[in-house]
Motif scaffolding. Structure first.
Motif, mmCIF file in Angstrom:
data_model
loop_
_atom_site.group_PDB
_atom_site.id
_atom_site.type_symbol
_atom_site.label_atom_id
_atom_site.label_comp_id
_atom_site.label_asym_id
_atom_site.label_seq_id
_atom_site.Cartn_x
_atom_site.Cartn_y
_atom_site.Cartn_z
ATOM 1 N N ILE A 136 40.746 43.587 48.063
ATOM 2 C CA ILE A 136 39.992 44.179 49.174
ATOM 3 C C ILE A 136 39.634 43.102 50.200
ATOM 4 O O ILE A 136 39.218 42.004 49.829
ATOM 5 C CB ILE A 136 38.709 44.836 48.634
ATOM 6 C CG1 ILE A 136 39.074 45.975 47.664
ATOM 7 C CG2 ILE A 136 37.817 45.348 49.758
ATOM 8 C CD1 ILE A 136 37.895 46.557 46.923
ATOM 9 N N VAL A 145 28.745 47.092 47.948
ATOM 10 C CA VAL A 145 28.124 46.374 46.834
ATOM 11 C C VAL A 145 28.624 46.948 45.509
ATOM 12 O O VAL A 145 28.914 46.212 44.562
ATOM 13 C CB VAL A 145 26.584 46.461 46.903
ATOM 14 C CG1 VAL A 145 25.952 45.798 45.680
ATOM 15 C CG2 VAL A 145 26.062 45.811 48.173
ATOM 16 N N ALA A 146 28.734 48.275 45.441
ATOM 17 C CA ALA A 146 29.201 48.904 44.193
ATOM 18 C C ALA A 146 30.610 48.421 43.849
ATOM 19 O O ALA A 146 30.914 48.155 42.682
ATOM 20 C CB ALA A 146 29.176 50.424 44.337
ATOM 21 N N GLN A 147 31.462 48.312 44.847
ATOM 22 C CA GLN A 147 32.815 47.811 44.582
ATOM 23 C C GLN A 147 32.763 46.389 44.043
ATOM 24 O O GLN A 147 33.481 46.047 43.109
ATOM 25 C CB GLN A 147 33.657 47.847 45.863
ATOM 26 C CG GLN A 147 34.119 49.244 46.229
ATOM 27 C CD GLN A 147 34.988 49.221 47.470
ATOM 28 O OE1 GLN A 147 34.758 48.421 48.370
ATOM 29 N NE2 GLN A 147 35.952 50.103 47.534
ATOM 30 N N ILE A 149 30.308 45.026 42.392
ATOM 31 C CA ILE A 149 29.801 45.114 41.012
ATOM 32 C C ILE A 149 30.950 45.478 40.066
ATOM 33 O O ILE A 149 31.127 44.865 39.009
ATOM 34 C CB ILE A 149 28.664 46.163 40.918
ATOM 35 C CG1 ILE A 149 27.402 45.642 41.599
ATOM 36 C CG2 ILE A 149 28.370 46.521 39.457
ATOM 37 C CD1 ILE A 149 26.306 46.683 41.751
ATOM 38 N N ALA A 150 31.748 46.470 40.465
ATOM 39 C CA ALA A 150 32.882 46.891 39.627
ATOM 40 C C ALA A 150 33.868 45.748 39.424
ATOM 41 O O ALA A 150 34.387 45.533 38.326
ATOM 42 C CB ALA A 150 33.589 48.087 40.267
ATOM 43 N N MET A 151 34.100 45.003 40.488
ATOM 44 C CA MET A 151 35.074 43.910 40.401
ATOM 45 C C MET A 151 34.551 42.765 39.550
ATOM 46 O O MET A 151 35.286 42.190 38.745
ATOM 47 C CB MET A 151 35.409 43.418 41.814
ATOM 48 C CG MET A 151 36.111 44.468 42.642
ATOM 49 S SD MET A 151 36.023 44.117 44.392
ATOM 50 C CE MET A 151 37.234 42.866 44.528
ATOM 51 N N ALA A 153 32.327 42.954 37.166
ATOM 52 C CA ALA A 153 32.214 43.374 35.766
ATOM 53 C C ALA A 153 33.569 43.430 35.077
ATOM 54 O O ALA A 153 33.656 43.296 33.861
ATOM 55 C CB ALA A 153 31.547 44.744 35.698
ATOM 56 N N ARG A 168 41.703 39.986 44.099
ATOM 57 C CA ARG A 168 40.400 40.679 44.018
ATOM 58 C C ARG A 168 39.837 40.827 45.430
ATOM 59 O O ARG A 168 39.668 41.905 45.927
ATOM 60 C CB ARG A 168 39.419 39.883 43.150
ATOM 61 C CG ARG A 168 39.968 39.508 41.788
ATOM 62 C CD ARG A 168 39.797 40.615 40.787
ATOM 63 N NE ARG A 168 40.560 40.318 39.584
ATOM 64 C CZ ARG A 168 40.959 41.202 38.702
ATOM 65 N NH1 ARG A 168 40.669 42.470 38.866
ATOM 66 N NH2 ARG A 168 41.660 40.861 37.660
#
Lengths: 274, 199
Positions: A136, A145-147, A149-151, A153, A168
């Motif tokens: 991305i 921010v959620a993306q 966090i997903a990356m 984790a 990434r």
């Protein structure tokens, strides 16, 4: 190596004089970059075509032409795209010259030859070996921010290595990764999957802030980097940690440290970054 | 919020609470990764699929409705991405017996689950050999049996949930599980007497 802000600055400096001009002829040095420059392929795709736009994806420059074809450029370690008048002396290590309508040339200069110069049709571009593996773009409007966090984790590595992984996040390099970690107050060796939501939100903001500042300052010029008009950036004057080993942190006064991670220098403040 | 159900956290995230999403990720990251890595049999590719699974959750958050359990929905996404990855054939390779199942520093290796920590040295050695054989046998199961065995035994899902995830009737899931268990039993037959005889 030119990172996202430098490539974005080059894109912005190209637009005013490149868009609207046609490619009249193409010359190449015959020396290979990271991949060989395929002159015939470039000519087939670009000769006679009019440049309609210049955009950026990660660290790649994309020049869109009226034929639907796209010139993909990566500046590698030391690449420069420069405007010149046809009679001007060519700089050493000029590996491609695009003669444009209206008496102008766009020259690709690259002493270390780690760059990429390749033409694709619009249909091929997304599947190209260069773009298909990119993650991305951190300045993309839908990056969240959620993306992040997903990356974080999903990876099991140190934060610095994560930030440099173009599959990434596409666009960060050594300088802006160090600066983003400092601004977020996160240690470069911290494990990605141990970064909580609050820290991820700080990192998200920091990544965007350092990149946007880099663009505002038209890039970081330590040695090779200049934009298409030959102008240097000024972001090197504002760096908080990169290249400042042994100097006091501007926030807490402790000495900036340098460690080697993945064969790259990482600069950080042991007081501010946890 | 820590005690909220998955579904409640998903609704909170849909309404803009990023912390709820982080809790969901923290809750399910390891288990989903364990499922994926045993499916794709490559740690690096498993990280890619795990990331894409959570990115798909984000992308679909607006459309999320409480029609099924969150975990069923989550594993359906992960499973579909695993199938896509297998179809592409990228990184497809046989599982290494020497490498840990998933290179996950946090997750207990299968070997540690099977070997009894309190047992004698001989028994532990047999346990390790058996665990390696088990790992190999799981890796050699046909895809449709392996995914069901992992979802049931590693991820502890119910047969009806697994049926929803893989998209086939519950009875088919049960028969695939039965075939998987038979194959694993055959693979471990030689250890039965040894394990019983060791002190």
């Amino acid at each position: 190596m030119p990172e996202l802000p430098e490539v974005e600055s080059v894109a912005r400096s190209l637009r005013p004089r490149l868009v609207g001009r046609r490619v009249v002829a193409i010359e190449v040095s015959g020396l290979s970059l990271r991949r060989p420059i395929e002159r015939e392929r470039l000519e087939r795709a670009l000769a006679g075509a009019k440049a309609e736009g210049v955009r950026r994806v990660g660290k790649y420059l994309l020049i869109d032409f009226s034929t639907g074809n796209v010139l993909l450029v990566h500046l590698g370690m030391s690449g420069r795209l420069l405007f010149a008048r046809p009679g001007e002396a060519r700089a050493p290590h000029t590996h491609a010259v695009f003669r444009l309508s209206g008496g102008l040339e766009l020259r690709y200069v690259d002493p270390r030859r780690f760059g990429v110069l390749r033409a694709y049709s619009a249909g091929e571009l997304e599947r190209s070996p260069e773009l298909s593996v990119l993650g991305i773009d951190p300045l993309a409007p839908d990056f969240s921010v959620a993306q992040l966090i997903a990356m974080l984790a999903s990876a099991r590595r140190d934060l610095k290595g994560f930030l440099l992984d173009q599959s990434r996040l596409a666009g960060l390099g050594n300088i802006y990764a160090c600066e983003a970690l400092f601004l977020a107050g996160l240690g470069p060796r911290r494990r990605t999957h141990r970064v909580g939501a609050a820290a991820a939100a700080r990192l998200f903001g920091a990544i965007r802030e350092v990149l946007e500042a880099g663009i505002r300052n038209r890039g970081t010029s330590f040695s090779d980097y200049v934009d298409a008009e030959g102008d240097q950036g000024s972001n090197q004057n504002t760096l908080a940690v990169y290249g400042r080993e042994g100097e006091p942190c501007r926030v807490c006064g402790r000495k900036i440290r340098r460690v080697v991670q993945g064969a790259r220098s990482t600069f950080y403040c042991p007081g501010c970054q946890k | 919020m820590r005690d909220d159900s998955d579904e409640s956290l998903m609704f909170r995230y849909r309404d803009g609470d990023v912390r709820a999403f982080e809790l969901l990720v923290t809750r399910h990251r390891k288990a989903v990764y364990n499922f994926i890595v045993r499916f794709v049999r490559d740690a690096a590719q498993a990280e890619d699929v795990l990331q894409e699974t959570f990115l798909r959750v984000i992308k679909s958050a607006d459309a999320y409705e409480k029609q099924a359990k969150f975990t069923t929905w989550l594993y359906t996404i992960a499973r579909n991405l695993c199938v896509d990855a297998a179809r592409r054939g990228k990184h497809r390779r046989a599982a290494s017996l020497d490498a840990p199942v998933n290179n996950d520093p946090e997750a207990p290796a299968l070997i540690e689950r099977i070997a009894d920590a309190g047992a004698g040295v001989d028994r532990q050695a047999i346990g390790r050999q058996m665990a390696l054989r088990m790992q190999e046998a799981i890796a050699q199961l046909p895809d449709e049996q392996r995914e069901i065995f992992i979802l049931r035994e590693v991820n502890d899902l119910q047969f009806n949930e697994i049926a929803d995830i893989v998209g086939c009737p519950e009875n088919t899931v049960k028969s695939r599980m039965r075939y998987a268990l038979e194959k694993l039993r055959e693979a471990l037959e030689e250890y039965r007497d040894l394990a019983q005889a060791a002190p």
